[in-house]
Design a protein around this motif. Structure first.
Motif, PDB file in Angstrom:
ATOM      1  N   THR A 119       0.844  -1.201   0.000  1.00 24.90           N
ATOM      2  CA  THR A 119       0.000   0.000   0.000  1.00 24.90           C
ATOM      3  C   THR A 119       0.876   1.246   0.000  1.00 24.90           C
ATOM      4  O   THR A 119       2.031   1.201   0.436  1.00 24.90           O
ATOM      5  N   PRO A 120       0.328   2.370  -0.464  1.00 26.50           N
ATOM      6  CA  PRO A 120       1.122   3.605  -0.508  1.00 26.50           C
ATOM      7  C   PRO A 120       1.465   4.114   0.887  1.00 26.50           C
ATOM      8  O   PRO A 120       0.803   3.792   1.873  1.00 26.50           O
ATOM      9  N   GLU A 121       2.501   4.908   0.970  1.00 26.78           N
ATOM     10  CA  GLU A 121       2.845   5.612   2.203  1.00 26.78           C
ATOM     11  C   GLU A 121       1.868   6.771   2.398  1.00 26.78           C
ATOM     12  O   GLU A 121       1.265   7.243   1.432  1.00 26.78           O
ATOM     13  N   PRO A 122       1.676   7.274   3.614  1.00 21.89           N
ATOM     14  CA  PRO A 122       2.340   6.860   4.859  1.00 21.89           C
ATOM     15  C   PRO A 122       1.723   5.614   5.475  1.00 21.89           C
ATOM     16  O   PRO A 122       0.608   5.228   5.135  1.00 21.89           O
ATOM     17  N   PHE A 123       2.488   5.002   6.397  1.00 24.68           N
ATOM     18  CA  PHE A 123       2.073   3.801   7.112  1.00 24.68           C
ATOM     19  C   PHE A 123       1.286   4.253   8.343  1.00 24.68           C
ATOM     20  O   PHE A 123       1.847   4.849   9.266  1.00 24.68           O
ATOM     21  N   LEU A 124      -0.026   3.956   8.376  1.00 22.72           N
ATOM     22  CA  LEU A 124      -0.915   4.608   9.345  1.00 22.72           C
ATOM     23  C   LEU A 124      -1.714   3.633  10.220  1.00 22.72           C
ATOM     24  O   LEU A 124      -2.780   3.981  10.718  1.00 22.72           O
ATOM     25  N   ILE A 125      -1.214   2.433  10.426  1.00 22.32           N
ATOM     26  CA  ILE A 125      -2.007   1.445  11.164  1.00 22.32           C
ATOM     27  C   ILE A 125      -1.511   1.213  12.589  1.00 22.32           C
ATOM     28  O   ILE A 125      -2.008   0.323  13.278  1.00 22.32           O
ATOM     29  N   LYS A 126      -0.550   2.012  13.036  1.00 19.44           N
ATOM     30  CA  LYS A 126      -0.095   1.876  14.425  1.00 19.44           C
ATOM     31  C   LYS A 126      -1.167   2.398  15.372  1.00 19.44           C
ATOM     32  O   LYS A 126      -1.889   3.348  15.055  1.00 19.44           O
ATOM     33  N   THR A 127      -1.276   1.777  16.547  1.00 16.93           N
ATOM     34  CA  THR A 127      -2.211   2.279  17.559  1.00 16.93           C
ATOM     35  C   THR A 127      -1.548   3.397  18.350  1.00 16.93           C
ATOM     36  O   THR A 127      -0.387   3.297  18.750  1.00 16.93           O
ATOM     37  N   LYS A 128      -2.305   4.439  18.598  1.00 22.03           N
ATOM     38  CA  LYS A 128      -1.820   5.549  19.416  1.00 22.03           C
ATOM     39  C   LYS A 128      -2.994   6.173  20.133  1.00 22.03           C
ATOM     40  O   LYS A 128      -4.152   6.012  19.711  1.00 22.03           O
ATOM     41  N   LEU A 129      -2.706   6.846  21.219  1.00 26.11           N
ATOM     42  CA  LEU A 129      -3.764   7.459  22.020  1.00 26.11           C
ATOM     43  C   LEU A 129      -4.368   8.647  21.289  1.00 26.11           C
ATOM     44  O   LEU A 129      -3.681   9.382  20.573  1.00 26.11           O
ATOM     45  N   GLY A 130      -5.673   8.826  21.494  1.00 25.49           N
ATOM     46  CA  GLY A 130      -6.360   9.938  20.881  1.00 25.49           C
ATOM     47  C   GLY A 130      -6.060  11.241  21.581  1.00 25.49           C
ATOM     48  O   GLY A 130      -5.417  11.295  22.635  1.00 25.49           O
ATOM     49  N   GLU A 131      -6.550  12.310  20.977  1.00 25.16           N
ATOM     50  CA  GLU A 131      -6.340  13.649  21.533  1.00 25.16           C
ATOM     51  C   GLU A 131      -6.996  13.761  22.903  1.00 25.16           C
ATOM     52  O   GLU A 131      -8.118  13.305  23.121  1.00 25.16           O
ATOM     53  N   ASN A 132      -6.265  14.335  23.851  1.00 31.21           N
ATOM     54  CA  ASN A 132      -6.750  14.566  25.223  1.00 31.21           C
ATOM     55  C   ASN A 132      -6.957  13.285  26.026  1.00 31.21           C
ATOM     56  O   ASN A 132      -7.629  13.296  27.059  1.00 31.21           O
ATOM     57  N   ILE A 133      -6.374  12.169  25.594  1.00 37.52           N
ATOM     58  CA  ILE A 133      -6.423  10.914  26.350  1.00 37.52           C
ATOM     59  C   ILE A 133      -5.042  10.666  26.945  1.00 37.52           C
ATOM     60  O   ILE A 133      -4.047  10.588  26.211  1.00 37.52           O
ATOM     61  N   ASN A 134      -4.983  10.562  28.282  1.00 36.64           N
ATOM     62  CA  ASN A 134      -3.684  10.313  28.909  1.00 36.64           C
ATOM     63  C   ASN A 134      -3.426   8.815  29.035  1.00 36.64           C
ATOM     64  O   ASN A 134      -4.291   7.984  28.705  1.00 36.64           O
ATOM     65  N   LEU A 135      -2.250   8.459  29.508  1.00 34.24           N
ATOM     66  CA  LEU A 135      -1.851   7.059  29.570  1.00 34.24           C
ATOM     67  C   LEU A 135      -2.767   6.232  30.473  1.00 34.24           C
ATOM     68  O   LEU A 135      -3.120   5.095  30.144  1.00 34.24           O
ATOM     69  N   VAL A 136      -3.150   6.782  31.613  1.00 35.02           N
ATOM     70  CA  VAL A 136      -4.000   6.038  32.546  1.00 35.02           C
ATOM     71  C   VAL A 136      -5.374   5.791  31.925  1.00 35.02           C
ATOM     72  O   VAL A 136      -5.922   4.678  32.007  1.00 35.02           O
ATOM     73  N   GLN A 137      -5.945   6.818  31.321  1.00 33.73           N
ATOM     74  CA  GLN A 137      -7.240   6.647  30.662  1.00 33.73           C
ATOM     75  C   GLN A 137      -7.159   5.604  29.558  1.00 33.73           C
ATOM     76  O   GLN A 137      -8.017   4.721  29.448  1.00 33.73           O
TER      77      GLN A 137
END
Length: 301
Positions: free
Chosen positions: A132-150
């Protein structure tokens, strides 16, 4: 499958475990290739219309989140139905851990499944990056305004719900077990609808590990291990409590297929209740009459 001992294993059992793990690599690859490929497709559509920044970090539209959630559920449905009679169709280290904790698989198979699932995730991620074309966008990451504990607790709770569905629909055998992939896939869809905006809805360490190996690890990667594995343990505790309390006695007959076990005609039930009340009333009247007659007889004496 009968409960397995902790470490004792025969050569035949080891061969079967290795065979199952080898096929689990293929099953996990198929599942994550479909699920993560759909995510990459959705993200690239956002890149084309709104730019790479929005595609990677959001905010995303409701349609985008529904598409990803549905893709995850349908991908699991297709893959699980293909592989559940062969390996169980686990595709997830958190599921493997749960089945080991309830004695459904051996420790050897748990270790081999962990390796197989992580390998399948890396293969699927590498294929997606390669085709598939770049960019590679399937990594999981926290959403905006979500901290690590949440993020951690969202992963814990959603994974626990998913694992409970697997334990109750697939591990617990009933007439409905062959249909378990439908219920489990719908549960994954529902969990994604909740979590996809906040954590990416991993619920599966392999799902986060494969893309991270191919695309790089983020600082929050650890929550996608701790959260799902803790959620698995939480769900197992609840499942064991249900088993200990003999949950099937609470509401029996839920998997029955005999029409005679259905509720009776409500009109007939009401007529029967009225007739019973009438008989009880007449019986009481007769008893009172007999008692009064006996009292009069004693007075005459």
């Amino acid at each position: 499958m009968a409960p397995r001992r902790l470490f004792s294993v025969t050569n035949q059992e080891l061969r079967e475990d290795i065979k199952a793990a080898s096929i689990e690599v293929i099953g996990t690859t198929v599942f994550l290739l479909l699920a993560l490929g759909s995510i990459q497709s959705a993200k690239l559509s956002v890149v084309a219309t709104q730019g790479a920044g929005v595609a990677e970090f959001g905010p995303h539209s409701l349609d985008h989140n529904i598409y990803i959630s549905a893709s995850a559920g349908v991908s699991l449905l297709a893959s699980a139905w293909m592989f559940y009679r062969i390996t169980g169709g686990l595709f997830n280290p958190a599921v493997s851990l749960a089945l080991r904790l309830i004695g459904q698989i051996s420790t050897i198979r748990l270790v081999l499944y962990f390796i197989a699932q992580l390998t399948g995730a890396i293969i699927a991620s590498a294929i997606i990056r390669g085709v598939t074309p770049e960019p590679f966008l399937i990594k999981t990451k926290l959403g905006e305004n979500i901290n690590l504990v949440q993020g951690l607790f969202i992963e814990v709770f959603c994974t626990a719900i998913l694992i409970l569905a697997i334990l109750m629909l697939a591990a617990e055998k009933s007439k409905l077990t062959p249909m378990a992939p439908i219920g489990i896939s719908m549960t994954l869809f529902a969990c994604h609808m909740f979590a996809v905006s906040f954590t990416g809805a991993s619920l599966n360490p392999a799902r986060s590990f494969g893309p991270s190996v191919v695309g790089g690890f983020g600082r929050e990667h650890w929550i996608y291990w701790v959260g799902p594995l803790a959620g698995s343990c939480l769900s197992v505790l609840f499942y064991l409590w249900l088993k200990h309390t003999k949950y099937w006695r609470i509401n029996p007959g839920q998997t029955a297929t005999d029409p005679s076990e259905s509720p009776e005609d409500p009109v007939k039930r009401i007529e029967s209740d009225v007739e019973k009340d009438r008989r009880d009333h007449n019986t009481k009247r007769e008893a009172i009459s007999n008692h009064q007659g006996a009292l009069r007889g004693e007075d005459n004496v």
